[in-house]
Write an enzyme that holds these catalytic residues in place. Structure first.
Site, PDB file in Angstrom:
ATOM      1  CG  HIS A  27     -32.422 -20.194   4.791  1.00  0.00           C
ATOM      2  ND1 HIS A  27     -31.531 -21.017   4.149  1.00  0.00           N
ATOM      3  CD2 HIS A  27     -33.032 -19.451   3.819  1.00  0.00           C
ATOM      4  CE1 HIS A  27     -31.588 -20.785   2.854  1.00  0.00           C
ATOM      5  NE2 HIS A  27     -32.494 -19.842   2.621  1.00  0.00           N
ATOM      6  CB  CYS A  65     -28.332 -24.692   8.424  1.00  0.00           C
ATOM      7  SG  CYS A  65     -27.776 -25.276   6.815  1.00  0.00           S
TER       8      CYS A  65
END
Length: 437
Positions: A250, A300
């Site tokens: 992430h 991300c």
């Protein structure tokens, strides 16, 4: 470090561990660029002075060619003259330089000219006519008839360390570290990254095929990500031509002065990409100076979702993502102007220029990155395919543009888009090894 200097340190390890006080010279080694702050912190974390000295000597053996003379200088500056003399006595490199020998001049034979005196009167003999030179006509070959179907011919690329291409013929070519974070702790408020193991397997197999020594680390916390990067920086890369780091996790936005974004450990805190690249820059990893250092980030860059914009139908070939598309983002408010001038507050004038570094992001800074839980992420899937199909003929930057084009044509849930990109500080073309090259 020169093997000769490493042997000297090993031969006198007992004397160094017995007599050396690391607290005296740590600051000097840090200021001279021999050690990083993380290495100093690790040394100071040892409770016993002898253990600190033993760790210092062990780390010193992994540094570059200037580490040994810088160490001797630090010893003298802090009053350890006996240790400096002991180490210098075994180092032939510190003997007085030989007196340069001036080359002797050998006179060349001189021939007397035919006429040694200037004539009393001008020579009126008419000059001999000289026939002018004319180019000789060469036979011109008849051009071959064009083939029925035009064929694309790619020029042969050079495999040498020149101004055009990086040297990439070592075996193995280099180390490829893959950090694959899948299972996140409940306290992190981050979902598990289903499908990431598919990405990891693809990248592991791909870079093994490119003749890299692949190391895979799974589910690392914040401090363990930093530890692995520090360990990679301490290794001796002298025999390698390249180093690759792939991070699957992430991600989020982060202040920066060169490389945006950050990647989360499985415990929640995020390591800035800027910090990750700094471990391998020319100052902190001397054995990688002048060699390409590649970072591929599948995470991300922020929280915004890109819905794209309308273009002419013949400019794209739309492709729909899977029904199980997820994003590698954390729930947070995010601004799309992640490259604003406020980011310069973290700039440090002492940072070296990030030459020979390329960071490839799965998405544009500030936006989410999509991952299919059954097929893996859009970015890694297309990166693996492009490398397989084009590595024998195209350089890395060209192939990354192919990845950008392929990913930009995919849509998540028929609505959301994704645009990869890279920050390129390479100085030459980079061609990977391949079985067809």
């Amino acid at each position: 470090m020169d093997p000769k200097h490493r042997r000297i340190l090993q031969r006198h390890r007992r004397d160094l561990v017995t007599s050396l006080n690391p607290a005296d010279i740590c600051d000097g080694l840090l200021s001279k660029g021999v050690f990083t702050q993380d290495m100093i912190d690790e040394i100071k974390s040892k409770a016993i002075r002898r253990d600190q000295a033993r760790q210092l000597v062990t780390d010193l053996e992994t540094r570059g060619s200037q580490a040994f003379p810088a160490f001797l200088e630090c010893l003298r500056e802090t009053g350890h003259h006996d240790l400096a003399e002991l180490l210098q006595s075994g180092d032939s490199a510190h003997r007085p330089p030989p007196i340069p020998v001036q080359p002797s001049l050998i006179p060349l034979p001189v021939q007397n000219p035919i006429k040694t005196e200037k004539p009393d009167r001008p020579d009126l003999t008419p000059p001999v006519a000289v026939e002018p030179l004319r180019p000789v006509s060469l036979p011109v070959a008849k051009p071959p008839s064009p083939p029925s179907e035009p064929e694309r011919v790619r020029p042969n690329r050079q495999r040498r360390d020149s101004i055009q291409c990086y040297k990439m013929d070592a075996s193995p070519c280099g180390i490829c570290l893959i950090i694959n974070n899948v299972d996140f702790e409940p306290a992190s408020d981050l979902k598990d990254r289903k499908g990431s193991n598919i990405d990891c397997d693809k990248m592991e197999n791909r870079f093994k095929a490119l003749n890299f020594e692949v190391i895979v680390k799974r589910n690392l916390k914040y401090k363990h990500i930093r530890h692995e990067m520090s360990s990679l920086a301490k290794r001796d890369h002298s025999a390698y031509d390249c180093c690759v780091v792939i991070i699957l996790s992430h991600g989020t936005e982060a202040n920066h002065n060169r490389f945006p974004g950050a990647v989360h450990g499985v415990d929640g805190p995020a390591v800035p990409v800027q910090l990750i690249t700094n471990y391998l820059n020319g100052q902190n990893c001397p054995s990688l100076q002048g060699k390409p250092k590649l970072f591929f980030i599948q995470a991300c860059g922020g929280g915004e979702k890109d819905t794209g914009f309308e273009v002419s139908p013949d400019e794209v070939e739309p492709s729909l993502g899977g029904i199980d598309d997820q994003m590698d983002a954390i729930p947070m408010s995010s601004s799309s102007d992640s490259l604003s001038t406020s980011d310069e507050l973290d700039a440090r004038a002492t940072l070296p220029t990030p030459s020979d570094i390329l960071v490839s992001y799965s998405t544009f800074p500030g936006y989410v990155s999509w991952r299919d839980t059954q097929a893996g992420s859009w970015y890694v899937e297309n990166l693996d395919r492009v490398l397989e199909e084009n590595v024998a003929t195209d350089d890395l930057v060209t192939m990354l543009m192919m990845v950008n084009a392929a990913v930009s044509q995919i849509s998540a849930k028929g609505l959301y888009k994704q645009m990869p990109g890279s920050f390129n500080f390479l100085r030459k073309h980079l061609y990977f090894q391949s079985s067809q090259s």
